[in-house]
Write a protein that holds these residues in place. Structure first.
Motif, mmCIF file in Angstrom:
data_model
loop_
_atom_site.group_PDB
_atom_site.id
_atom_site.type_symbol
_atom_site.label_atom_id
_atom_site.label_comp_id
_atom_site.label_asym_id
_atom_site.label_seq_id
_atom_site.Cartn_x
_atom_site.Cartn_y
_atom_site.Cartn_z
ATOM 1 N N ARG A 15 0.852 -1.191 0.000
ATOM 2 C CA ARG A 15 0.000 0.000 0.000
ATOM 3 C C ARG A 15 0.885 1.238 0.000
ATOM 4 N NH1 ARG A 15 -4.358 -1.193 4.564
ATOM 5 N NH2 ARG A 15 -4.575 1.042 4.271
ATOM 6 N N VAL A 16 0.619 2.149 -0.957
ATOM 7 C CA VAL A 16 1.438 3.348 -1.137
ATOM 8 C C VAL A 16 0.519 4.555 -1.276
ATOM 9 C CG1 VAL A 16 3.148 4.480 -2.609
ATOM 10 C CG2 VAL A 16 3.181 1.992 -2.363
ATOM 11 N N THR A 17 0.919 5.664 -0.668
ATOM 12 C CA THR A 17 0.211 6.928 -0.856
ATOM 13 C C THR A 17 1.101 7.874 -1.651
ATOM 14 O OG1 THR A 17 -0.984 6.680 1.225
ATOM 15 C CG2 THR A 17 -0.877 8.897 0.301
ATOM 16 N N VAL A 18 0.586 8.380 -2.766
ATOM 17 C CA VAL A 18 1.300 9.375 -3.570
ATOM 18 C C VAL A 18 0.648 10.713 -3.264
ATOM 19 C CG1 VAL A 18 1.868 10.163 -5.892
ATOM 20 C CG2 VAL A 18 1.884 7.715 -5.361
ATOM 21 N N MET A 19 1.417 11.604 -2.671
ATOM 22 C CA MET A 19 0.898 12.917 -2.279
ATOM 23 C C MET A 19 1.376 13.955 -3.276
ATOM 24 S SD MET A 19 1.566 12.458 1.773
ATOM 25 C CE MET A 19 0.989 14.066 2.193
ATOM 26 N N GLY A 20 0.435 14.511 -4.016
ATOM 27 C CA GLY A 20 0.765 15.534 -4.993
ATOM 28 C C GLY A 20 1.004 14.941 -6.367
ATOM 29 N N LEU A 21 0.010 15.045 -7.222
ATOM 30 C CA LEU A 21 0.160 14.523 -8.580
ATOM 31 C C LEU A 21 0.974 15.461 -9.445
ATOM 32 C CD1 LEU A 21 -3.392 13.077 -9.141
ATOM 33 C CD2 LEU A 21 -1.286 11.857 -8.604
ATOM 34 N N GLY A 22 0.962 16.738 -9.125
ATOM 35 C CA GLY A 22 1.812 17.692 -9.815
ATOM 36 C C GLY A 22 1.240 18.176 -11.133
ATOM 37 N N GLN A 23 1.593 19.390 -11.487
ATOM 38 C CA GLN A 23 1.137 20.009 -12.725
ATOM 39 C C GLN A 23 1.883 19.480 -13.943
ATOM 40 O OE1 GLN A 23 -1.504 22.191 -13.134
ATOM 41 N NE2 GLN A 23 -1.906 21.588 -11.029
ATOM 42 N N PHE A 24 2.988 18.790 -13.732
ATOM 43 C CA PHE A 24 3.792 18.293 -14.856
ATOM 44 C C PHE A 24 3.754 16.770 -14.957
ATOM 45 C CE2 PHE A 24 5.633 22.340 -13.479
ATOM 46 C CZ PHE A 24 5.396 23.076 -14.622
ATOM 47 N N GLY A 25 2.911 16.126 -14.151
ATOM 48 C CA GLY A 25 2.703 14.693 -14.289
ATOM 49 C C GLY A 25 3.681 13.798 -13.565
ATOM 50 N N GLY A 26 4.564 14.346 -12.751
ATOM 51 C CA GLY A 26 5.532 13.515 -12.035
ATOM 52 C C GLY A 26 4.874 12.525 -11.092
ATOM 53 N N GLY A 27 3.879 13.003 -10.359
ATOM 54 C CA GLY A 27 3.154 12.121 -9.448
ATOM 55 C C GLY A 27 2.359 11.072 -10.188
ATOM 56 N N PRO A 56 -7.862 21.225 -6.886
ATOM 57 C CA PRO A 56 -9.150 20.647 -7.273
ATOM 58 C C PRO A 56 -9.023 19.866 -8.588
ATOM 59 C CG PRO A 56 -9.149 23.004 -7.690
ATOM 60 C CD PRO A 56 -7.864 22.685 -6.982
ATOM 61 N N GLU A 57 -9.985 19.024 -8.812
ATOM 62 C CA GLU A 57 -9.992 18.169 -10.002
ATOM 63 C C GLU A 57 -9.855 18.966 -11.293
ATOM 64 O OE1 GLU A 57 -12.946 14.836 -12.023
ATOM 65 O OE2 GLU A 57 -13.314 15.533 -9.990
ATOM 66 N N GLU A 58 -10.474 20.147 -11.336
ATOM 67 C CA GLU A 58 -10.433 20.969 -12.540
ATOM 68 C C GLU A 58 -8.993 21.362 -12.913
ATOM 69 O OE1 GLU A 58 -12.399 22.126 -9.741
ATOM 70 O OE2 GLU A 58 -13.935 20.759 -10.480
ATOM 71 N N ARG A 59 -8.173 21.671 -11.923
ATOM 72 C CA ARG A 59 -6.787 22.073 -12.193
ATOM 73 C C ARG A 59 -5.924 20.886 -12.589
ATOM 74 N NH1 ARG A 59 -3.426 25.891 -8.565
ATOM 75 N NH2 ARG A 59 -2.098 25.704 -10.390
ATOM 76 N N LYS A 67 -5.811 18.672 -16.985
ATOM 77 C CA LYS A 67 -4.807 18.685 -18.048
ATOM 78 C C LYS A 67 -3.624 17.754 -17.743
ATOM 79 C CE LYS A 67 -2.251 21.775 -21.085
ATOM 80 N NZ LYS A 67 -1.918 23.166 -21.384
ATOM 81 N N PRO A 68 -3.016 17.827 -16.554
ATOM 82 C CA PRO A 68 -1.908 16.913 -16.264
ATOM 83 C C PRO A 68 -2.303 15.436 -16.269
ATOM 84 C CG PRO A 68 -1.931 18.701 -14.677
ATOM 85 C CD PRO A 68 -3.180 18.810 -15.502
ATOM 86 N N LEU A 69 -3.573 15.161 -15.958
ATOM 87 C CA LEU A 69 -4.019 13.761 -15.897
ATOM 88 C C LEU A 69 -4.512 13.239 -17.234
ATOM 89 C CD1 LEU A 69 -5.902 13.748 -12.482
ATOM 90 C CD2 LEU A 69 -3.588 12.960 -12.995
ATOM 91 N N ALA A 70 -4.602 14.101 -18.238
ATOM 92 C CA ALA A 70 -5.105 13.691 -19.557
ATOM 93 C C ALA A 70 -4.147 12.755 -20.258
ATOM 94 C CB ALA A 70 -5.377 14.907 -20.418
#
Length: 75
Positions: A33-45, A66-69, A72-75
């Motif tokens: 089990r792993v928690t990734v904190m911060g997906l990041g605006q550039f996709g590193g997370g 928020p999900e809206e921000r 784009k990085p999650l696309a």
């Protein structure tokens, strides 16, 4: 000058000790089990999350944006 040289040698020795004490990553993380904190605006997370999932880890992702921000990085 002597202090600076001694300090550099001390730092190099610590780096070698650290490298020797590191364990290789397991090929499988099945069930870990792993928690990734911060997906990041550039996709590193996101990249880290994909890497963990590909190796069988159960991943919880969090981000304070928020999900809206993150759309784009999650696309």
């Amino acid at each position: 000058m002597e202090f600076a040289v001694h300090r550099e040698a001390e730092q190099a020795e610590l780096a070698v000790d650290h490298a020797l004490s590191m364990k290789p990553l397991p090929r499988s993380l099945d069930g870990v089990r792993v928690t990734v904190m911060g997906l990041g605006q550039f996709g590193g997370g996101l990249g880290a999350t994909r890497w963990l999932v590909d190796r069988g880890a159960h991943v919880l992702r969090t981000d304070r944006d928020p999900e809206e921000r993150l759309a784009k990085p999650l696309a």
